[in-house]
Design an enzyme around this catalytic site. Structure first.
Site, PDB file in Angstrom:
ATOM      1  N   TYR A  94       0.848  -1.189   0.000  1.00 42.58           N
ATOM      2  CA  TYR A  94       0.000   0.000   0.000  1.00 42.58           C
ATOM      3  C   TYR A  94       0.884   1.240   0.000  1.00 42.58           C
ATOM      4  O   TYR A  94       2.065   1.182   0.346  1.00 42.58           O
ATOM      5  CB  TYR A  94      -0.921  -0.014   1.227  1.00 42.58           C
ATOM      6  N   VAL A 148     -17.406   1.162  -1.531  1.00 43.88           N
ATOM      7  CA  VAL A 148     -17.233   2.494  -2.100  1.00 43.88           C
ATOM      8  C   VAL A 148     -18.120   2.660  -3.321  1.00 43.88           C
ATOM      9  O   VAL A 148     -18.769   3.694  -3.507  1.00 43.88           O
ATOM     10  CB  VAL A 148     -15.753   2.739  -2.469  1.00 43.88           C
ATOM     11  N   TRP A 263      -6.630   9.378  -3.841  1.00 40.72           N
ATOM     12  CA  TRP A 263      -6.277   8.652  -2.627  1.00 40.72           C
ATOM     13  C   TRP A 263      -6.766   9.488  -1.459  1.00 40.72           C
ATOM     14  O   TRP A 263      -6.316  10.617  -1.264  1.00 40.72           O
ATOM     15  CB  TRP A 263      -4.760   8.454  -2.561  1.00 40.72           C
TER      16      TRP A 263
END
Length: 326
Positions: A94, A148, A263
Site C-alpha cells: 500500500y 465504495v 487517494w
C-alpha cells in the site's frame, strides 16, 4: 482500528498522526459515559509484526495501555470494517505503511473513554471516528459492487447523475444487479457486456459519459476509456486487478482524455480539518435523508478475526466484514 478497549491514544494537538474527529455529537443515549477511573490498563488488539498474508501474520494480543497525558484522548473502538486498503497495508503493498509492529485497520467508530486535562474538544462518552490513516449526465463506474462503489451510486443519484455500473460476471449476478438498481444504478453491465456495447447505441437518450471511476485497472479500465466522451476523465482509486491502467495514444491525443488518481489519505493531507468535517457533515446529511445507506455487512466478533480476514479476500464477496469490539 482493530482493537478493543481504550486502544487509540490520540494526542489532541497532533493533526495527522492520530487526530480524532467528532462525528455524531455528544450525549447519545446509546453511549454510556465513561470516566478515566473506569478505563482498563490492558486492551486487546489485532497486531502484525511483519508483512504477509493477513490470515497468517495478524495476531490477537493483549497490550498495556499508557496513562492519559494532559493532551491525550483514549478511545474505545466499538466497530471497524476490513477494507481492501487494510489488507494491502498488511501485505505491504500500500502507499502508506505504518511502523511495525502495528495495529490493523484504518477506519471505525469509537467512544471517548478518557481525556487529559488540557483537552476541550471532546469528552468521555462522545462517539468519534479517526480522521487520518462538471460531471456529465452519466458516470461509468467499475467494480461497483464494492462498499465504495455502492456509496458512489447513491451519491450520484442524490446529485441527479445517471450511472452505468460495471461488475465482474459471477454466479449471483442477478441478485447483485437487483441490489445495485435498488440503490439508484440505472444500468448494470458485466465487463464482457461492456466490451460488446457501443455507448452511442446503448444510450440513445443521453450524451456519452464524461467521468469514469475505476478501482480495478487492467483491461476493464481500457474499456472504460474507450466509452468516454471526448475530454472525459477517468479517476482511478484502486487496483484490484493488480494490473496497470493502459491508455492508447489516440485516446490521449485525439479524444483529449484525462487520467488521474484519487487517494483519500492524500486528500486529507491536502485539505484542512474544517474541509474534512464539511465532507463528513455532507455525507451525514445524505444518510439522515435516506439517500445514503451502508453496504451489506457481516458483523464478526473480534475474537473471530480469522474468519473475517479470510472472507475479506474471497472473490465476489459483496458483504463488508465488520469487526465488533463490545
Amino acid at each position: 482500528m482493530w482493537g478493543c478497549g481504550a486502544l487509540l491514544a490520540a494526542r489532541a494537538g497532533s493533526r495527522l498522526r492520530c487526530e480524532l474527529f467528532l462525528a455524531w455529537g455528544r450525549g447519545w443515549s446509546a453511549a454510556a459515559p465513561y470516566s478515566a477511573s473506569a478505563e482498563p490498563s490492558r486492551v486487546r488488539a489485532l497486531v502484525y509484526g511483519h508483512h504477509g498474508d493477513p490470515a497468517k501474520v495478524v495476531e490477537l494480543k493483549n497490550l498495556e495501555l499508557a496513562a492519559v497525558g494532559r493532551s491525550d484522548v483514549h478511545v474505545k473502538m466499538l466497530a471497524a470494517p476490513i477494507n481492501p486498503s487494510d489488507i494491502n497495508m498488511i501485505q505491504g503493498n500500500y502507499g502508506l505503511l505504518p511502523k511495525l509492529p502495528a495495529v490493523g485497520g484504518n477506519e471505525g467508530v469509537g467512544q471517548v473513554v478518557a481525556v487529559g486535562g488540557s483537552v476541550t474538544g471532546v469528552k468521555p462518552g462522545d462517539w468519534v471516528i479517526p480522521a487520518s490513516a462538471g460531471l456529465g449526465d452519466c458516470v461509468i463506474q467499475n467494480a461497483s459492487n464494492s462498499g465504495v462503489g455502492q456509496a458512489v451510486i447513491q451519491i450520484a443519484a442524490a446529485l441527479g447523475l445517471r450511472t452505468v455500473n460495471v461488475v465482474r460476471d459471477r454466479p449471483d449476478l442477478q441478485k447483485l444487479t437487483d441490489r445495485l438498481k435498488s440503490l439508484g444504478a440505472e444500468h448494470v453491465l458485466t465487463e464482457e457486456e461492456l466490451r460488446k456495447h457501443e455507448m452511442k447505441n446503448f444510450f440513445k437518450d443521453m450524451p456519452p459519459p464524461r467521468l469514469a471511476l475505476n478501482c480495478v485497472g487492467g483491461k476493464s479500465s481500457t474499456e472504460l476509456l474507450r466509452h468516454l466522451a471526448p475530454g472525459g476523465t477517468m479517476v482511478t482509486y484502486g487496483g484490484m486487478a493488480k494490473q496497470p491502467v493502459i491508455a492508447s495514444v489516440s485516446q490521449l491525443i485525439f479524444k483529449d482524455l484525462k487520467l488521474r488518481g484519487f487517494w483519500l489519505s492524500q486528500w486529507k493531507k491536502d485539505h484542512s480539518p474544517a474541509q474534512f468535517k464539511e465532507l463528513i457533515v455532507t455525507l451525514c446529511g445524505l444518510i439522515s435523508r435516506g439517500q445514503l445507506t451502508a453496504p451489506a455487512c457481516s458483523e464478526v466478533p473480534l475474537q473471530d478475526y480469522q474468519r473475517a480476514l479470510e472472507a475479506s479476500v474471497q472473490p465476489f464477496v459483496s458483504s463488508k466484514q465488520i469487526l465488533t469490539m463490545c
